[in-house]
Design a protein around this motif. Structure first.
Motif, PDB file in Angstrom:
ATOM      1  N   MET A   1     -12.673   5.416  15.321  1.00 23.44           N
ATOM      2  CA  MET A   1     -11.390   5.794  14.780  1.00 23.44           C
ATOM      3  C   MET A   1     -11.484   5.821  13.256  1.00 23.44           C
ATOM      4  O   MET A   1     -11.968   4.882  12.643  1.00 23.44           O
ATOM      5  N   ALA A   2     -11.011   6.907  12.667  1.00 23.42           N
ATOM      6  CA  ALA A   2     -11.125   7.097  11.227  1.00 23.42           C
ATOM      7  C   ALA A   2     -10.035   6.334  10.487  1.00 23.42           C
ATOM      8  O   ALA A   2      -8.919   6.185  10.968  1.00 23.42           O
ATOM      9  N   LEU A   3     -10.390   5.870   9.314  1.00 29.21           N
ATOM     10  CA  LEU A   3      -9.454   5.158   8.458  1.00 29.21           C
ATOM     11  C   LEU A   3      -8.558   6.165   7.738  1.00 29.21           C
ATOM     12  O   LEU A   3      -9.036   7.149   7.186  1.00 29.21           O
ATOM     13  N   LYS A   4      -7.253   5.936   7.760  1.00 31.40           N
ATOM     14  CA  LYS A   4      -6.324   6.828   7.073  1.00 31.40           C
ATOM     15  C   LYS A   4      -6.263   6.438   5.603  1.00 31.40           C
ATOM     16  O   LYS A   4      -5.741   5.392   5.258  1.00 31.40           O
ATOM     17  N   THR A   5      -6.801   7.292   4.755  1.00 26.98           N
ATOM     18  CA  THR A   5      -6.828   6.982   3.327  1.00 26.98           C
ATOM     19  C   THR A   5      -5.588   7.464   2.590  1.00 26.98           C
ATOM     20  O   THR A   5      -5.338   7.037   1.480  1.00 26.98           O
ATOM     21  N   ASP A   6      -4.795   8.355   3.192  1.00 27.43           N
ATOM     22  CA  ASP A   6      -3.630   8.885   2.513  1.00 27.43           C
ATOM     23  C   ASP A   6      -2.383   8.025   2.721  1.00 27.43           C
ATOM     24  O   ASP A   6      -1.329   8.309   2.182  1.00 27.43           O
ATOM     25  N   LYS A   7      -2.501   6.973   3.493  1.00 33.61           N
ATOM     26  CA  LYS A   7      -1.363   6.117   3.798  1.00 33.61           C
ATOM     27  C   LYS A   7      -1.002   5.264   2.584  1.00 33.61           C
ATOM     28  O   LYS A   7      -1.855   4.683   1.932  1.00 33.61           O
ATOM     29  N   ASN A   8       0.293   5.197   2.289  1.00 30.79           N
ATOM     30  CA  ASN A   8       0.771   4.388   1.182  1.00 30.79           C
ATOM     31  C   ASN A   8       0.778   2.921   1.605  1.00 30.79           C
ATOM     32  O   ASN A   8       1.439   2.556   2.559  1.00 30.79           O
ATOM     33  N   LEU A   9       0.058   2.088   0.898  1.00 30.90           N
ATOM     34  CA  LEU A   9      -0.071   0.685   1.268  1.00 30.90           C
ATOM     35  C   LEU A   9       0.972  -0.209   0.604  1.00 30.90           C
ATOM     36  O   LEU A   9       1.151  -1.346   1.000  1.00 30.90           O
ATOM     37  N   ARG A  10       1.673   0.300  -0.390  1.00 33.19           N
ATOM     38  CA  ARG A  10       2.676  -0.514  -1.085  1.00 33.19           C
ATOM     39  C   ARG A  10       3.960  -0.562  -0.284  1.00 33.19           C
ATOM     40  O   ARG A  10       4.434   0.445   0.220  1.00 33.19           O
ATOM     41  N   LEU A  11       4.541  -1.736  -0.225  1.00 33.58           N
ATOM     42  CA  LEU A  11       5.807  -1.902   0.477  1.00 33.58           C
ATOM     43  C   LEU A  11       6.989  -1.866  -0.475  1.00 33.58           C
ATOM     44  O   LEU A  11       8.075  -1.414  -0.107  1.00 33.58           O
ATOM     45  N   TYR A  12       6.800  -2.352  -1.696  1.00 31.00           N
ATOM     46  CA  TYR A  12       7.903  -2.476  -2.641  1.00 31.00           C
ATOM     47  C   TYR A  12       7.517  -1.933  -4.016  1.00 31.00           C
ATOM     48  O   TYR A  12       6.366  -2.003  -4.427  1.00 31.00           O
ATOM     49  N   TYR A  13       8.533  -1.419  -4.716  1.00 27.20           N
ATOM     50  CA  TYR A  13       8.361  -0.911  -6.069  1.00 27.20           C
ATOM     51  C   TYR A  13       9.410  -1.568  -6.960  1.00 27.20           C
ATOM     52  O   TYR A  13      10.521  -1.836  -6.522  1.00 27.20           O
ATOM     53  N   SER A  14       9.072  -1.774  -8.207  1.00 23.36           N
ATOM     54  CA  SER A  14      10.013  -2.398  -9.140  1.00 23.36           C
ATOM     55  C   SER A  14      11.020  -1.361  -9.622  1.00 23.36           C
ATOM     56  O   SER A  14      10.817  -0.148  -9.489  1.00 23.36           O
ATOM     57  N   ILE A  15      12.100  -1.844 -10.209  1.00 24.02           N
ATOM     58  CA  ILE A  15      13.123  -0.947 -10.736  1.00 24.02           C
ATOM     59  C   ILE A  15      12.554  -0.085 -11.860  1.00 24.02           C
ATOM     60  O   ILE A  15      12.913   1.083 -12.002  1.00 24.02           O
ATOM     61  N   THR A  16      11.622  -0.638 -12.630  1.00 25.25           N
ATOM     62  CA  THR A  16      10.993   0.121 -13.715  1.00 25.25           C
ATOM     63  C   THR A  16      10.182   1.284 -13.165  1.00 25.25           C
ATOM     64  O   THR A  16      10.256   2.401 -13.686  1.00 25.25           O
ATOM     65  N   GLU A  17       9.411   1.032 -12.110  1.00 23.81           N
ATOM     66  CA  GLU A  17       8.606   2.091 -11.506  1.00 23.81           C
ATOM     67  C   GLU A  17       9.477   3.213 -10.943  1.00 23.81           C
ATOM     68  O   GLU A  17       9.169   4.393 -11.114  1.00 23.81           O
TER      69      GLU A  17
END
Length: 116
Positions: A1-17
């Motif tokens: 099974m291939a690893l999905k490299t395009d998947k977003n791994l971040r769950l949270y972003y700051s208000i600044t971002e």
């Protein structure tokens, strides 16, 4: 099974971002949180640090398109989101795609002008 490299791994972003992503002030995001009940990022700690999820960012995108791009007033944008949420979602997707296409065409035009 291939690893999905395009998947977003971040769950949270700051208000600044999130503010930087849309080119708006952090205070504008805080104001929108008060005006739009669907926009409620998670907060943590005593300083109530905001943590935006991908779903929250989608809400900001909708609000941004209605208020900043299409020029609706806050009350009108709130009414549109409350009464016709699916229509607003579709319109936002189409508008984002059109802006992306416009930017690509402008880049291609600049490249063509530079080659001649």
């Amino acid at each position: 099974m291939a690893l999905k490299t395009d998947k977003n791994l971040r769950l949270y972003y700051s208000i600044t971002e999130v503010a930087d992503k849309f080119g708006i002030n952090e205070s504008t995001l805080r104001y929108w949180e008060q005006e739009f009940p669907h926009l409620r990022p998670k907060t943590r700690g005593t300083g109530k640090i905001r943590q935006y999820t991908d779903k929250d960012i989608e809400q900001v995108q909708l609000i941004y398109n209605l208020v900043k791009v299409r020029g609706f007033k806050i009350a009108a944008a709130r009414k549109i989101l409350n009464n016709n949420r699916t229509g607003a979602d579709k319109t936002s997707e189409v508008l984002s795609k059109l802006i992306e296409i416009r930017d690509e065409l402008q880049l291609m035009k600049e490249q063509l002008n530079n080659t001649f």
